[in-house]
Design a protein around this motif. Structure first.
Motif, PDB file in Angstrom:
ATOM      1  N   TYR A   1       0.844  -1.206   0.000  1.00  0.00           N
ATOM      2  CA  TYR A   1       0.000   0.000   0.000  1.00  0.00           C
ATOM      3  C   TYR A   1       0.875   1.249   0.000  1.00  0.00           C
ATOM      4  O   TYR A   1       0.688   2.167  -0.806  1.00  0.00           O
ATOM      5  CB  TYR A   1      -0.923  -0.028   1.217  1.00  0.00           C
ATOM      6  N   LEU A   2       1.843   1.303   0.922  1.00  0.00           N
ATOM      7  CA  LEU A   2       2.736   2.464   1.011  1.00  0.00           C
ATOM      8  C   LEU A   2       3.493   2.680  -0.294  1.00  0.00           C
ATOM      9  O   LEU A   2       3.576   3.805  -0.800  1.00  0.00           O
ATOM     10  CB  LEU A   2       3.744   2.269   2.148  1.00  0.00           C
ATOM     11  N   ALA A   3       4.028   1.596  -0.834  1.00  0.00           N
ATOM     12  CA  ALA A   3       4.824   1.700  -2.062  1.00  0.00           C
ATOM     13  C   ALA A   3       3.968   2.257  -3.205  1.00  0.00           C
ATOM     14  O   ALA A   3       4.432   3.117  -3.973  1.00  0.00           O
ATOM     15  CB  ALA A   3       5.390   0.331  -2.437  1.00  0.00           C
ATOM     16  N   ALA A   4       2.742   1.782  -3.309  1.00  0.00           N
ATOM     17  CA  ALA A   4       1.867   2.246  -4.385  1.00  0.00           C
ATOM     18  C   ALA A   4       1.552   3.732  -4.241  1.00  0.00           C
ATOM     19  O   ALA A   4       1.522   4.481  -5.239  1.00  0.00           O
ATOM     20  CB  ALA A   4       0.579   1.435  -4.399  1.00  0.00           C
ATOM     21  N   LYS A   5       1.332   4.182  -3.015  1.00  0.00           N
ATOM     22  CA  LYS A   5       0.969   5.584  -2.786  1.00  0.00           C
ATOM     23  C   LYS A   5       2.148   6.525  -3.037  1.00  0.00           C
ATOM     24  O   LYS A   5       2.004   7.555  -3.726  1.00  0.00           O
ATOM     25  CB  LYS A   5       0.438   5.779  -1.359  1.00  0.00           C
ATOM     26  N   VAL A   6       3.297   6.202  -2.469  1.00  0.00           N
ATOM     27  CA  VAL A   6       4.427   7.136  -2.600  1.00  0.00           C
ATOM     28  C   VAL A   6       5.005   7.120  -4.019  1.00  0.00           C
ATOM     29  O   VAL A   6       5.592   8.111  -4.455  1.00  0.00           O
ATOM     30  CB  VAL A   6       5.535   6.851  -1.552  1.00  0.00           C
ATOM     31  N   ALA A   7       4.825   6.007  -4.725  1.00  0.00           N
ATOM     32  CA  ALA A   7       5.359   5.923  -6.092  1.00  0.00           C
ATOM     33  C   ALA A   7       4.616   6.865  -7.050  1.00  0.00           C
ATOM     34  O   ALA A   7       5.139   7.208  -8.112  1.00  0.00           O
ATOM     35  CB  ALA A   7       5.269   4.493  -6.609  1.00  0.00           C
ATOM     36  N   GLN A   8       3.400   7.292  -6.657  1.00  0.00           N
ATOM     37  CA  GLN A   8       2.617   8.185  -7.500  1.00  0.00           C
ATOM     38  C   GLN A   8       3.106   9.627  -7.406  1.00  0.00           C
ATOM     39  O   GLN A   8       2.619  10.492  -8.139  1.00  0.00           O
ATOM     40  CB  GLN A   8       1.138   8.104  -7.118  1.00  0.00           C
ATOM     41  N   HIS A   9       4.036   9.905  -6.490  1.00  0.00           N
ATOM     42  CA  HIS A   9       4.489  11.284  -6.271  1.00  0.00           C
ATOM     43  C   HIS A   9       5.990  11.378  -6.488  1.00  0.00           C
ATOM     44  O   HIS A   9       6.768  11.328  -5.608  1.00  0.00           O
ATOM     45  CB  HIS A   9       4.085  11.755  -4.871  1.00  0.00           C
TER      46      HIS A   9
END
Length: 382
Positions: free
Chosen positions: A374-382
């Motif tokens: 979850y964290l990886a998916a969210k931060v990878a978008q920024h």
């Protein structure tokens, strides 16, 4: 202007996290140390997660009358959630529109929201109602002032807020969880205690600690550890907005199993506890008779603000023995929390070590793997 070296470092961290999350679970490792220690990574989380996601700020049952309020913070934004005159839940900026003082603190009840600095005061819908001596200023128009609204929704008796106007509704994001736990009737559970704490650790270390029961026999060997049968725990794959695991057992306290008057739960569900991690920071232990929860807010890399509360299922609220059981439970929870505090603060010290290196996850740490993804998916978008 961003420091180029810091930018490179945080991108390297994100890449390392993503690479780890691309492994199959059977070969998954704990997250890289820098995920917990990097101020730049936290800044990324604040933009990618805390400024956008729904966050729990407490139970709706804590606000029972018009003017009842609680305060919270989303990133740098103070907010207040209250019951308006029509008993509707309303959230708004908790910052005065004059010289920008924070308006309310803690929890309580007000008829008007009065600024402690210059006494500008607002109605429960956020409209400015009074501004001492301001009529002398020709350019001032009281009617043009309204505290900015913040999105606020209720799910299963919980209050959620977000700064993102485009975030899908909570009900939609947690639809699968509603199905999984629907029979518990969590919306009707009543909060009987509430506290706030600050611990010296990173918010993710505490969240991960809640998500897995692998640590129970050792860290909690003086309390719940001896009663924790790891072989009875189920850790299914998580969902995009949450993860969970189950344990079915005969509780040592009557409030841990379903009350005789409980007709909602049948079979093994009458003694099954659900441990829920609703991303990013809402952690709930839900049993047939009681619940307790943590709602987390980062205070920098090394501190986490904790909302800690709990209470009883409706059948136990009216049971004459319930108060005694809840008192016993609260004493146990306080002891367990003290053990968890020592554990997560020790991990936070450890992740700073030059030789720190994350190892393989156990099969009981499936929720941690899902949280990392979850964290990886969210931060990878920024």
């Amino acid at each position: 202007m961003a420091d180029p070296a810091s930018t490179i470092a945080v991108h390297t961290l994100v890449d390392a996290l993503r690479s780890n999350c691309e492994r199959p679970f059977s070969d998954a490792h704990a997250m890289p140390p820098g995920v917990y220690t990097s101020a730049e990574f936290l800044s990324l989380e604040e933009r990618a997660i805390f400024a956008r996601e729904w966050q729990c700020v407490g139970r709706a049952s804590a606000l029972q009358a018009p003017g009842d309020y609680l305060t919270a913070q989303i990133g740098a934004q103070p907010i207040v959630v209250l019951r308006d005159e029509q008993m509707q839940l309303k959230a708004m900026s908790n910052v005065c529109l004059h010289r920008m003082s924070v308006l309310l603190e803690g929890r309580g009840n007000v008829r008007r929201i009065v600024c402690p600095y210059h006494a500008w005061n607002y109605s429960l819908d956020g409209a400015l109602k009074g501004a001492p001596l301001m009529e002398r200023q020709a350019g001032f128009c009281k009617e043009s002032y309204m505290l900015p609204a913040v999105r606020c929704e209720e799910w299963q008796g919980w209050i959620y807020v977000t700064l993102d106007d485009n975030a899908p509704p909570v009900q939609q994001q947690l639809a699968e969880l509603s199905e999984l736990i629907g029979a518990y009737g969590m919306a009707d559970y009543i909060e009987t205690f509430y506290e706030e704490h600050v611990w010296d650790t990173n918010w993710k270390i505490l969240a991960e600690n809640f998500m897995e029961s692998y640590h129970l026999p050792m860290l909690h060997r003086a309390t719940v550890g001896p009663h924790s049968k790891l072989e009875e725990m189920e850790c299914p794959p998580g969902y995009p907005a949450f993860n969970y695991h189950w344990i079915t057992k005969e509780a040592s306290l009557p409030i841990g199993n379903a009350h005789p008057d409980n007709t909602r739960l049948t079979g093994h569900w009458r003694k099954t506890t659900a441990l829920l991690a609703i991303y990013p920071t809402h952690l709930v232990t839900l049993t047939p008779g009681y619940f307790w929860y943590l709602a987390l807010q980062p205070r920098g890399v090394g501190h986490v603000h904790i909302r800690f509360g709990g209470g009883l299922a409706p059948e136990f609220i009216s049971d004459p023995e319930a108060n005694a059981h809840m008192t016993t439970l609260k004493k146990l929870l306080d002891e367990v929390n003290a053990e968890d505090k020592r554990g997560v603060q020790a991990v936070f010290r450890g992740v700073h070590a030059p030789l720190a290196k994350p190892g393989h996850l156990s099969h009981l740490e499936r929720p941690n793997y899902d949280f990392a993804r979850y964290l990886a998916a969210k931060v990878a978008q920024h």
